[in-house]
Design a protein around this motif. Structure first.
Motif, short mmCIF file in Angstrom:
data_model
loop_
_atom_site.label_atom_id
_atom_site.label_comp_id
_atom_site.label_asym_id
_atom_site.label_seq_id
_atom_site.Cartn_x
_atom_site.Cartn_y
_atom_site.Cartn_z
N LEU A 1 38.55 42.38 30.28
CA LEU A 1 39.55 41.69 31.09
C LEU A 1 39.08 41.66 32.54
CD1 LEU A 1 42.87 43.21 29.69
CD2 LEU A 1 41.96 40.92 29.27
N GLY A 2 39.55 40.64 33.29
CA GLY A 2 39.20 40.52 34.70
C GLY A 2 40.26 39.74 35.45
N PHE A 3 40.04 39.56 36.73
CA PHE A 3 40.96 38.82 37.59
C PHE A 3 40.20 37.66 38.23
CE2 PHE A 3 43.19 43.09 38.44
CZ PHE A 3 43.99 42.93 37.30
N ALA A 4 40.88 36.52 38.33
CA ALA A 4 40.42 35.41 39.16
C ALA A 4 41.47 35.20 40.23
CB ALA A 4 40.23 34.15 38.33
N VAL A 5 41.06 35.21 41.48
CA VAL A 5 41.99 35.23 42.60
C VAL A 5 41.61 34.16 43.62
CG1 VAL A 5 40.67 36.99 43.82
CG2 VAL A 5 43.10 36.72 44.32
N ILE A 6 42.63 33.57 44.25
CA ILE A 6 42.40 32.63 45.34
C ILE A 6 42.43 33.42 46.64
CG2 ILE A 6 43.22 30.55 46.51
CD1 ILE A 6 44.56 29.71 43.94
N GLU A 7 41.29 33.50 47.31
CA GLU A 7 41.20 34.29 48.53
C GLU A 7 41.85 33.56 49.70
OE1 GLU A 7 36.97 34.94 48.73
OE2 GLU A 7 37.11 36.79 47.54
N GLU A 8 41.95 34.27 50.81
CA GLU A 8 42.67 33.70 51.97
C GLU A 8 41.98 32.46 52.50
OE1 GLU A 8 44.85 36.89 54.53
OE2 GLU A 8 42.86 37.72 54.06
N ASP A 9 40.67 32.37 52.34
CA ASP A 9 39.96 31.19 52.81
C ASP A 9 39.96 30.06 51.81
OD1 ASP A 9 38.33 32.27 50.92
OD2 ASP A 9 36.62 32.64 52.25
N GLY A 10 40.64 30.24 50.66
CA GLY A 10 40.76 29.19 49.66
C GLY A 10 39.72 29.25 48.56
N ASP A 11 38.71 30.11 48.68
CA ASP A 11 37.70 30.23 47.62
C ASP A 11 38.29 30.99 46.43
OD1 ASP A 11 35.79 28.93 49.12
OD2 ASP A 11 35.02 30.78 50.02
N VAL A 12 37.73 30.69 45.25
CA VAL A 12 38.12 31.37 44.01
C VAL A 12 37.05 32.40 43.68
CG1 VAL A 12 38.61 31.14 41.55
CG2 VAL A 12 39.42 29.40 43.16
N ALA A 13 37.48 33.65 43.52
CA ALA A 13 36.57 34.73 43.16
C ALA A 13 37.02 35.34 41.84
CB ALA A 13 36.51 35.79 44.25
N VAL A 14 36.07 35.78 41.05
CA VAL A 14 36.37 36.36 39.74
C VAL A 14 35.54 37.63 39.55
CG1 VAL A 14 34.59 34.99 38.57
CG2 VAL A 14 36.53 35.87 37.25
N GLY A 15 36.11 38.59 38.83
CA GLY A 15 35.39 39.84 38.57
C GLY A 15 36.08 40.64 37.49
N THR A 16 35.39 41.66 37.01
CA THR A 16 35.92 42.58 36.01
C THR A 16 35.77 44.01 36.54
OG1 THR A 16 33.80 42.83 34.86
CG2 THR A 16 35.22 41.00 34.17
N ALA A 17 36.15 44.98 35.72
CA ALA A 17 36.03 46.37 36.13
C ALA A 17 34.57 46.74 36.37
CB ALA A 17 36.66 47.28 35.09
N LEU B 1 47.88 37.74 46.95
CA LEU B 1 46.95 36.68 46.60
C LEU B 1 47.28 36.12 45.23
CD1 LEU B 1 43.66 38.50 47.70
CD2 LEU B 1 45.02 36.87 49.04
N PRO B 2 47.34 34.76 45.08
CA PRO B 2 47.55 34.16 43.75
C PRO B 2 46.43 34.59 42.80
CG PRO B 2 47.81 32.53 45.50
CD PRO B 2 47.23 33.75 46.14
N LEU B 3 46.83 34.96 41.61
CA LEU B 3 45.86 35.59 40.68
C LEU B 3 46.19 35.19 39.26
CD1 LEU B 3 44.72 39.27 40.64
CD2 LEU B 3 46.14 38.48 38.77
N VAL B 4 45.16 35.10 38.44
CA VAL B 4 45.32 34.94 37.00
C VAL B 4 44.44 35.97 36.30
CG1 VAL B 4 45.89 32.48 37.07
CG2 VAL B 4 43.50 33.19 36.87
N VAL B 5 44.83 36.29 35.08
CA VAL B 5 44.06 37.23 34.27
C VAL B 5 43.11 36.44 33.39
CG1 VAL B 5 44.17 39.11 32.61
CG2 VAL B 5 46.01 38.82 34.27
N VAL B 6 41.84 36.85 33.38
CA VAL B 6 40.83 36.16 32.58
C VAL B 6 40.20 37.16 31.62
CG1 VAL B 6 40.37 34.46 34.38
CG2 VAL B 6 39.05 36.59 34.32
N ARG B 7 39.51 36.61 30.65
CA ARG B 7 38.84 37.44 29.65
C ARG B 7 37.44 36.91 29.43
NH1 ARG B 7 41.09 40.58 25.61
NH2 ARG B 7 43.09 39.51 25.76
N ASP B 8 36.48 37.86 29.39
CA ASP B 8 35.10 37.55 29.05
C ASP B 8 34.72 38.40 27.85
OD1 ASP B 8 32.47 36.82 28.92
OD2 ASP B 8 31.84 37.96 30.68
#
Length: 538
Positions: free
Chosen positions: A158-174, A147-154
């Motif tokens: 640190l967290g990940f923002a990822v493009i899911e298979e259905d095209g939606d963007v999801a973001v989360g941290t540990a 899955l295409p992914l970028v690293v984000v920071r809040d």
């Protein structure tokens, strides 16, 4: 009697004026708000600001006891310092608050920890332990899509923002599972912007590469579903633990081997063969920590040696420092000695140096290969002052005597000068010699004023952590001990080693030893007070 006659003497009254004299509003306001009031207002406002911040911080992590204490403390501070009647409380409140926080709370919390298994591997709740076991034993799910992914920071997270298979963007941290966001900006299958997060550049990703590869972002609140991971910061994959937790049965199952792990009373998941899963969780263990000091073969041998040396070190330190200090006090109390003031000033110099700094200097001087004592005084000898068991103990006593005798010299000098000279002179006239006078008159009279100080000195050396830590570090270590404990360790330095050094930090056992030290020192203090009351009757 006329109205004029009824007026008090020495007063005048204007016709039509009121008899009550009221202060002007501006004068009353000026008396109430002065520089002192403004300073008090600013200081109390700062205390309130810090207290409110502490309340919100404690509430955020669920520490409701701290929240309640801070609320009560702030109310007490504001009531006391804005009241005109509570003058004594204005001086007592700060000391009482510090006493509650730094003494009573520490004592009670140490006592609580001593009845638990708190330490490495058992430092959190059961829920946290389950989540950690599942996350630490994961692997990539077979046929997991990339899955295409970028690293984000809040903030600092640190967290990940990822493009899911259905095209939606999801973001989360540990700490925050993946969640779909609506306003993310995607350009050419690359996430460019995520609301509420900073997207890290390639250079920033390289700086925190290790943290990124170790990061696991849960897919949901159920840890059994797995987590999102990445190896390069641009492509993500789904990983899932080969352990599965059954909440209904409260068991952990290894899907590869089929082994079932059940919780035990010591805060671990254990299978039928006795194998444990780590980490565990904190549970109450009763008196196990206290009994382990005496019955656990891994600890008891070293523990008894340390206890014996602690009492020997404290007792010998009192004898040596008092003996040397008393000797010099008697010598320089003799009026026939010239330059007594100069000699007394020189003898006090070791007492003027900080103890930890003096211990470090002596550690260098006692170095086996390069120390001043071996190289210069002993002509290049190789005496293991700090690496041999008995020489290290001798070195500790010697350095402690050098550091402690000036204090004894001072109190003995004062005590000798307070002994009436006619008493000693009467003894000489009766034919008593110097030794008899010292044994039968000088020493007993001296102990009347110094005995409580000797008891307090024993208690101080019983906990003389600084000297042991700075001079020998507790070494040389016992070869078979499971914890880093050595020949010169005393109980307080052993507590430090158990709590903060070695492979496993056992805060519960260290707290139990601290409580035992507290009891011993408290008993010694009781004897000191009792001795003080006895001497007051002499």
């Amino acid at each position: 009697m006329s109205n004029r006659d009824s007026a008090p003497s020495g007063t005048t009254r204007r016709r039509g004026a009121s008899t009550d004299v009221e202060p002007r509003p501006n004068e009353s306001h000026a008396r109430k708000i002065g520089p002192g009031f403004l300073v008090k207002l600013v200081l109390v406002a700062l205390v309130d600001a810090l207290g409110v911040y502490g309340i919100f911080a404690a509430a955020a992590v669920g520490h409701w006891g701290i929240v309640a204490f801070l609320v009560v403390a702030l109310v007490v501070v504001n009531v006391v310092y804005f009241s005109r009647r509570m003058i004594p409380a204005k001086y007592l409140v700060p000391g009482l608050l510090f006493l509650l926080v730094y003494q009573l709370f520490v004592m009670l919390y140490t006592g609580y920890v001593s009845f638990t298994n708190y330490g490495d591997g058992h430092n959190s709740t059961k829920e946290d332990a389950i989540e950690a076991i599942l996350l630490q034993n994961d692997r990539r799910v077979e046929d997991s899509p990339s899955l295409p992914l970028v690293v984000v920071r809040d903030g600092d997270a640190l967290g990940f923002a990822v493009i899911e298979e259905d095209g939606d963007v999801a973001v989360g941290t540990a700490e925050q599972p993946l969640e779909v966001v609506d306003d993310a900006v995607v350009e050419d299958d690359t996430i460019v912007e995520v609301p509420g997060y900073d997207v890290l550049s390639f250079a920033q990703v390289v700086e925190v590469q290790r943290e990124i590869t170790d990061l696991r972002v849960p897919l949901s609140d159920d840890p059994n579903e797995g987590a999102l991971r990445t190896q390069n910061g641009s492509v993500g994959f789904i990983s899932r633990s080969f352990y599965v937790y059954d909440e209904a049965a409260d068991t952990m199952t290894n899907t590869d081997t089929g082994a079932v792990y059940r919780p035990n009373d010591e805060g671990n998941f254990v299978n039928d063969e006795g194998q444990e899963l780590t980490p565990g969780w904190r549970v109450a263990v009763g008196l196990d920590n206290y009994s382990a000091m005496f019955t656990d073969s891994r600890i008891s041998g070293s523990f008894f040696q340390v206890v014996a040396w602690t009492f020997a070190f404290a007792g010998l330190s009192v004898l040596t420092t008092f003996g040397v200090g008393l000797f010099f006090a008697i010598v320089f109390n003799d009026p026939r000695i010239r330059g007594r003031k100069v000699y007394r000033s020189l003898l006090i110099l070791p007492y003027a140096f900080p103890g930890f700094l003096a211990a470090l200097v002596w550690r260098g001087m006692l170095n086996e290969r390069f120390g001043f004592i071996n190289e210069v005084l002993l002509g290049g000898a190789s005496v293991p002052w700090l690496s041999d068991e008995w020489l290290a103990r001798f070195s500790v006593l010697f350095v402690n005597t050098w550091l402690g005798f000036p204090y004894m010299f001072l109190i003995c000098t004062g005590a000798l000068q307070s002994i009436p000279g006619d008493v000693i002179e009467s003894a000489r006239m009766d034919g008593a010699g110097p030794l008899r006078i010292f044994r039968s008159m000088t020493l007993p009279l001296l102990l009347v004023s110094t005995a409580p100080l000797l008891i307090s000195t024993f208690a101080f050396n019983f906990n003389n952590f600084t000297l042991i830590y700075m001079l020998t570090g507790g070494g040389p270590n016992f070869p078979d001990a499971p914890i880093p404990v050595g020949a010169t360790d005393i109980l307080i330095s052993m507590v430090y080693s158990i709590a903060f050094e070695g492979g496993s930090r056992d805060y519960g056992l260290a707290s139990a030893m601290s409580i035992m030290i507290f009891i011993v020192v408290g008993f010694i203090s009781y004897l000191g007070f009792r001795r003080t009351r006895t001497l007051e009757e002499i």
